[in-house]
Design a protein around this motif. Structure first.
Motif, PDB file in Angstrom:
ATOM      1  N   GLY A 265       0.821  -1.214   0.000  1.00 28.70           N
ATOM      2  CA  GLY A 265       0.000   0.000   0.000  1.00 28.70           C
ATOM      3  C   GLY A 265       0.853   1.261   0.000  1.00 28.70           C
ATOM      4  O   GLY A 265       2.077   1.199   0.113  1.00 28.70           O
ATOM      5  N   PRO A 266       0.191   2.432  -0.130  1.00 29.80           N
ATOM      6  CA  PRO A 266       0.927   3.702  -0.240  1.00 29.80           C
ATOM      7  C   PRO A 266       1.906   3.946   0.911  1.00 29.80           C
ATOM      8  O   PRO A 266       3.039   4.388   0.669  1.00 29.80           O
ATOM      9  CB  PRO A 266      -0.186   4.753  -0.245  1.00 29.80           C
ATOM     10  N   GLU A 267       1.506   3.635   2.140  1.00 26.41           N
ATOM     11  CA  GLU A 267       2.416   3.903   3.260  1.00 26.41           C
ATOM     12  C   GLU A 267       3.615   2.967   3.239  1.00 26.41           C
ATOM     13  O   GLU A 267       4.747   3.375   3.521  1.00 26.41           O
ATOM     14  CB  GLU A 267       1.672   3.792   4.598  1.00 26.41           C
ATOM     15  N   GLY A 268       3.373   1.716   2.905  1.00 26.80           N
ATOM     16  CA  GLY A 268       4.464   0.743   2.778  1.00 26.80           C
ATOM     17  C   GLY A 268       5.433   1.144   1.675  1.00 26.80           C
ATOM     18  O   GLY A 268       6.646   0.991   1.809  1.00 26.80           O
ATOM     19  N   GLN A 269       4.875   1.680   0.577  1.00 25.33           N
ATOM     20  CA  GLN A 269       5.733   2.124  -0.535  1.00 25.33           C
ATOM     21  C   GLN A 269       6.611   3.288  -0.103  1.00 25.33           C
ATOM     22  O   GLN A 269       7.808   3.325  -0.408  1.00 25.33           O
ATOM     23  CB  GLN A 269       4.882   2.554  -1.730  1.00 25.33           C
ATOM     24  N   GLU A 270       6.016   4.247   0.620  1.00 23.43           N
ATOM     25  CA  GLU A 270       6.791   5.399   1.111  1.00 23.43           C
ATOM     26  C   GLU A 270       7.923   4.930   2.017  1.00 23.43           C
ATOM     27  O   GLU A 270       9.062   5.401   1.905  1.00 23.43           O
ATOM     28  CB  GLU A 270       5.890   6.359   1.915  1.00 23.43           C
ATOM     29  N   ALA A 271       7.621   3.993   2.913  1.00 21.20           N
ATOM     30  CA  ALA A 271       8.637   3.496   3.848  1.00 21.20           C
ATOM     31  C   ALA A 271       9.756   2.796   3.084  1.00 21.20           C
ATOM     32  O   ALA A 271      10.943   2.946   3.405  1.00 21.20           O
ATOM     33  CB  ALA A 271       7.993   2.545   4.854  1.00 21.20           C
ATOM     34  N   MET A 272       9.382   2.059   2.042  1.00 22.22           N
ATOM     35  CA  MET A 272      10.388   1.340   1.278  1.00 22.22           C
ATOM     36  C   MET A 272      11.283   2.313   0.509  1.00 22.22           C
ATOM     37  O   MET A 272      12.502   2.145   0.457  1.00 22.22           O
ATOM     38  CB  MET A 272       9.719   0.360   0.331  1.00 22.22           C
ATOM     39  N   VAL A 273      10.692   3.339  -0.073  1.00 22.29           N
ATOM     40  CA  VAL A 273      11.486   4.330  -0.806  1.00 22.29           C
ATOM     41  C   VAL A 273      12.475   5.010   0.142  1.00 22.29           C
ATOM     42  O   VAL A 273      13.648   5.211  -0.194  1.00 22.29           O
ATOM     43  CB  VAL A 273      10.583   5.373  -1.501  1.00 22.29           C
ATOM     44  N   LYS A 274      12.000   5.325   1.348  1.00 22.17           N
ATOM     45  CA  LYS A 274      12.879   5.958   2.327  1.00 22.17           C
ATOM     46  C   LYS A 274      14.070   5.034   2.641  1.00 22.17           C
ATOM     47  O   LYS A 274      15.223   5.479   2.668  1.00 22.17           O
ATOM     48  CB  LYS A 274      12.075   6.248   3.607  1.00 22.17           C
ATOM     49  N   ALA A 275      13.785   3.767   2.830  1.00 22.74           N
ATOM     50  CA  ALA A 275      14.851   2.808   3.138  1.00 22.74           C
ATOM     51  C   ALA A 275      15.815   2.669   1.961  1.00 22.74           C
ATOM     52  O   ALA A 275      17.031   2.554   2.144  1.00 22.74           O
ATOM     53  CB  ALA A 275      14.234   1.448   3.495  1.00 22.74           C
ATOM     54  N   ILE A 276      15.288   2.700   0.744  1.00 23.02           N
ATOM     55  CA  ILE A 276      16.145   2.558  -0.439  1.00 23.02           C
ATOM     56  C   ILE A 276      16.985   3.819  -0.658  1.00 23.02           C
ATOM     57  O   ILE A 276      18.137   3.742  -1.095  1.00 23.02           O
ATOM     58  CB  ILE A 276      15.304   2.198  -1.687  1.00 23.02           C
TER      59      ILE A 276
END
Ligand code: MD6
Ligand code: FE
Length: 200
Positions: free
Chosen positions: A17-28
């Protein structure tokens, strides 16, 4: 969320979902801060259009000597560890499987694409490959074990996760083009693809 099977590839549409995607982008972004993106050379000496880096014990690399895994970034810095939210997808989708030791990070700008290829630089093909798409949508082409096999394409969108296992593990696949600007996840546009592999 819907699950499609195409040529043996399992495609989990809208898995993250959108929040999971944001968290993943931050980690990347943190991974790319420690191990900057670079353009590997093909064995033919041309820079790839996709920019890459890696996390984990191994990183994927290519130059005139060919494709291989290396245990540090070309700068000599160690690869950062694989971010936890990325590992969580592996645990959820291929439970009971040894954790991956490489997360290859591919960044596609406006004109980047990836030719039809197989992921065949790993030691044991009984382990699956899990791939996560973030940002702009892309046309993903999937074939079979031989380059000449017929192909089918699907649009991969931000948050989709693909599992390549079993007979499809060594199938040909590639990215024809991205729909630049189709997602607002990455401020500057473009697409990130993460592939998780067991290397050795
Ligand atoms: C990409 N993906 O989606 C390229 N490889 O940008 C891959 O090359 C890939 O999606 C192995 C398994 C799944 C993949
Ligand atoms: Fe691949």
């Amino acid at each position: 969320m819907t699950v499609l099977t195409v040529n043996g590839f399992t495609i989990h549409k809208g898995r993250i979902g959108p929040e999971g995607q944001e968290a993943m982008v931050k980690a990347i972004r943190a991974v790319a801060g420690a191990a900057p993106l670079f353009s590997p050379l093909t064995p033919w000496g041309r820079p790839m259009r996709v920019k890459m880096t890696s996390a984990g014990r191994y990183g994927w690399y290519s130059d005139r000597r060919g494709y291989r895994y290396i245990d540090r970034h070309p700068s000599g810095a160690p690869w950062p560890s694989i971010p936890e939210p990325v590992l969580a997808e592996w645990r959820a989708l291929v439970p009971g499987t040894r954790l991956p030791d490489c997360c290859l990070v591919n960044f596609y700008g406006r004109d980047a694409r990836m030719g039809l290829h197989r992921d065949a630089d790993e030691r044991d093909f009984s382990f699956p490959v899990v791939s996560i798409s973030l940002g702009d949508a892309a046309t993903f082409r999937m074939g079979g074990p031989s380059r000449a096999d017929p192909t089918r394409s699907v649009m991969l969108e931000s948050g989709d996760v693909v599992v390549m296992a079993g007979a499809a593990r060594l199938a040909y696949h590639g990215i024809d083009r991205i729909r630049f600007g189709s997602s607002r996840l990455l401020t500057e546009g473009g697409r990130i693809n993460l592939t998780l592999r067991v290397v050795d």
